[in-house]
Design an enzyme around this catalytic site. Sequence first.
Site, PDB file in Angstrom:
ATOM      1  CB  SER A 163      -0.862  -0.030   1.271  1.00 31.03           C
ATOM      2  OG  SER A 163      -1.328   1.258   1.597  1.00 31.03           O
ATOM      3  CE1 TYR A 179      -3.892  -1.827   4.907  1.00 31.83           C
ATOM      4  CE2 TYR A 179      -3.730   0.458   4.213  1.00 31.83           C
ATOM      5  CZ  TYR A 179      -3.965  -0.862   3.915  1.00 31.83           C
ATOM      6  OH  TYR A 179      -4.282  -1.228   2.626  1.00 31.83           O
TER       7      TYR A 179
HETATM    8  N1  LIG Z   1      -8.593  -0.909  -1.715  1.00 31.98           N
HETATM    9  C1  LIG Z   1      -7.585  -0.093  -1.643  1.00 31.98           C
HETATM   10  O1  LIG Z   1      -7.727   1.131  -1.835  1.00 31.98           O
HETATM   11  C2  LIG Z   1      -6.212  -0.632  -1.330  1.00 31.98           C
HETATM   12  C3  LIG Z   1      -5.125   0.241  -1.469  1.00 31.98           C
HETATM   13  C4  LIG Z   1      -3.858  -0.230  -1.176  1.00 31.98           C
HETATM   14  C5  LIG Z   1      -3.696  -1.542  -0.773  1.00 31.98           C
HETATM   15  N2  LIG Z   1      -4.761  -2.368  -0.643  1.00 31.98           N
HETATM   16  C6  LIG Z   1      -4.512  -3.748  -0.211  1.00 31.98           C
HETATM   17  O2  LIG Z   1      -5.109  -4.640  -1.122  1.00 31.98           O
HETATM   18  C7  LIG Z   1      -5.432  -5.852  -0.449  1.00 31.98           C
HETATM   19  C8  LIG Z   1      -6.875  -6.230  -0.757  1.00 31.98           C
HETATM   20  O3  LIG Z   1      -7.709  -5.206  -0.244  1.00 31.98           O
HETATM   21  P1  LIG Z   1      -9.171  -4.904  -0.813  1.00 31.98           P
HETATM   22  O4  LIG Z   1      -9.233  -3.460  -1.061  1.00 31.98           O
HETATM   23  O5  LIG Z   1      -9.529  -5.855  -1.859  1.00 31.98           O
HETATM   24  O6  LIG Z   1      -9.994  -5.188   0.537  1.00 31.98           O
HETATM   25  P2  LIG Z   1     -11.381  -5.945   0.778  1.00 31.98           P
HETATM   26  O7  LIG Z   1     -12.327  -5.719  -0.335  1.00 31.98           O
HETATM   27  O8  LIG Z   1     -11.800  -5.561   2.155  1.00 31.98           O
HETATM   28  O9  LIG Z   1     -10.954  -7.470   0.746  1.00 31.98           O
HETATM   29  C9  LIG Z   1     -10.144  -7.996   1.753  1.00 31.98           C
HETATM   30  C10 LIG Z   1     -10.003  -9.486   1.548  1.00 31.98           C
HETATM   31  O10 LIG Z   1      -9.265 -10.027   2.666  1.00 31.98           O
HETATM   32  C11 LIG Z   1     -10.049 -11.080   3.271  1.00 31.98           C
HETATM   33  N3  LIG Z   1      -9.853 -11.100   4.707  1.00 31.98           N
HETATM   34  C12 LIG Z   1     -10.168 -10.118   5.602  1.00 31.98           C
HETATM   35  N4  LIG Z   1      -9.920 -10.542   6.841  1.00 31.98           N
HETATM   36  C13 LIG Z   1      -9.455 -11.820   6.740  1.00 31.98           C
HETATM   37  C14 LIG Z   1      -9.044 -12.797   7.675  1.00 31.98           C
HETATM   38  N5  LIG Z   1      -9.054 -12.558   8.998  1.00 31.98           N
HETATM   39  N6  LIG Z   1      -8.601 -13.991   7.207  1.00 31.98           N
HETATM   40  C15 LIG Z   1      -8.589 -14.268   5.886  1.00 31.98           C
HETATM   41  N7  LIG Z   1      -8.971 -13.371   4.949  1.00 31.98           N
HETATM   42  C16 LIG Z   1      -9.400 -12.179   5.378  1.00 31.98           C
HETATM   43  C17 LIG Z   1     -11.503 -10.724   2.928  1.00 31.98           C
HETATM   44  O11 LIG Z   1     -12.319 -11.863   2.896  1.00 31.98           O
HETATM   45  P3  LIG Z   1     -13.256 -12.358   4.101  1.00 31.98           P
HETATM   46  O12 LIG Z   1     -13.861 -11.162   4.745  1.00 31.98           O
HETATM   47  O13 LIG Z   1     -14.215 -13.240   3.394  1.00 31.98           O
HETATM   48  O14 LIG Z   1     -12.366 -13.129   5.017  1.00 31.98           O
HETATM   49  C18 LIG Z   1     -11.350 -10.189   1.508  1.00 31.98           C
HETATM   50  O15 LIG Z   1     -11.314 -11.243   0.586  1.00 31.98           O
HETATM   51  C19 LIG Z   1      -5.168  -5.613   1.030  1.00 31.98           C
HETATM   52  O16 LIG Z   1      -3.923  -6.158   1.395  1.00 31.98           O
HETATM   53  C20 LIG Z   1      -5.133  -4.111   1.133  1.00 31.98           C
HETATM   54  O17 LIG Z   1      -4.328  -3.677   2.200  1.00 31.98           O
HETATM   55  C21 LIG Z   1      -6.027  -1.943  -0.911  1.00 31.98           C
END
Ligand SMILES: NC(=O)c1ccc[n+]([C@@H]2O[C@H](COP(=O)([O-])OP(=O)(O)OC[C@H]3O[C@@H](n4cnc5c(N)ncnc54)[C@H](OP(=O)(O)O)[C@@H]3O)[C@@H](O)[C@H]2O)c1
Length: 279
Positions: A142, A155
Amino acid sequence: MRELAGRNAVVTGASRGIGRHIAVALAARGVHLVLSARSEPELERTAAAARARGVRATVVAADLAHPDGAAQLVERSLDEAGAIDLLVNNAGVQCLGRFARTDLDTLLDAVHLNLISVLQLTRLLLPGMLERGRGHVVSIGSMTGKAGVAYNVAYSTTKFGVVGMTQALRAEYHGSGLGFSVVIPGIVRGDGLAAWLQDVPGLRARTLVGTTTPARVAQATVRAIQRDLPEIVVNPTPVRPLLALAALAPRAVEPIPRIIGVPEMYRRALAYRDHESRA
Ligand SMILES: NC(=O)c1ccc[n+]([C@@H]2O[C@H](COP(=O)([O-])OP(=O)(O)OC[C@H]3O[C@@H](n4cnc5c(N)ncnc54)[C@H](OP(=O)(O)O)[C@@H]3O)[C@@H](O)[C@H]2O)c1
């Protein structure tokens, strides 16, 4: 790893958001998938989208914030797929909030999911990759892991860790045939953990910094694997010169996020979230 067709990958956080896009992008290149997260029905949706592209896709539910979660996922993945060539460390939580008010359980869960499970999955899958002399581990970092961001203390801490892990692994396993990458998305719109920010009125920084899409992050992830790139930033505005300048002159660059309104953006977002949860 140039040729992806026929390889086996574990993708964490594949039930929604960026992880679903990465899974489908890999499936489109012929990669067989083990898809993990906690919500099985959502994982099944991703698996169906992957299978529609002609690959095998297995669902393994696991809680990666739990100390045993990563080991259980690895065991089940190896049972299902035999060998794992690709690991996509994507699951993560942001736990946005004022640090002094963050409770210990929230902190421990975030550190466990965002960092310890990433180390643990990598450590457990590495021996098989080394034995075969091929493999790739790509982790989703990130921008908060390149520059510390207000209201994102836990984070930021974990995401800096993921960058450090990737650099250290590249140094240690240079010449082994294995690759390691970190993909650094800016704010992602449309889907994922920051999608709700688009409902918060008046976020100037969001407009100034710009937003990207889950599809672009997925494309970058595939590119990182195929070209063994150390690090890809996925953001519409060029942030690399600023990061370079921050490394040279941290004090001079420190006010810039304040000037463009990054802390203000998160303050407003927190106020909005608190208001919505009370409503
Ligand atoms: N979206 C952004 O703007 C952004 C920016 C920079 C980096 N990122 C990074 O991108 C990655 C994906 O994020 P996203 O935006 O797609 O978030 P998201 O839509 O909230 O998805 C998060 C994923 O992680 C899983 N997860 C959450 N808690 C978990 C647990 N305790 N055990 C196993 N799985 C778990 C969730 O599935 P379940 O709830 O079904 O477990 C879901 O599949 C993350 O590492 C995030 O830090 C995102």
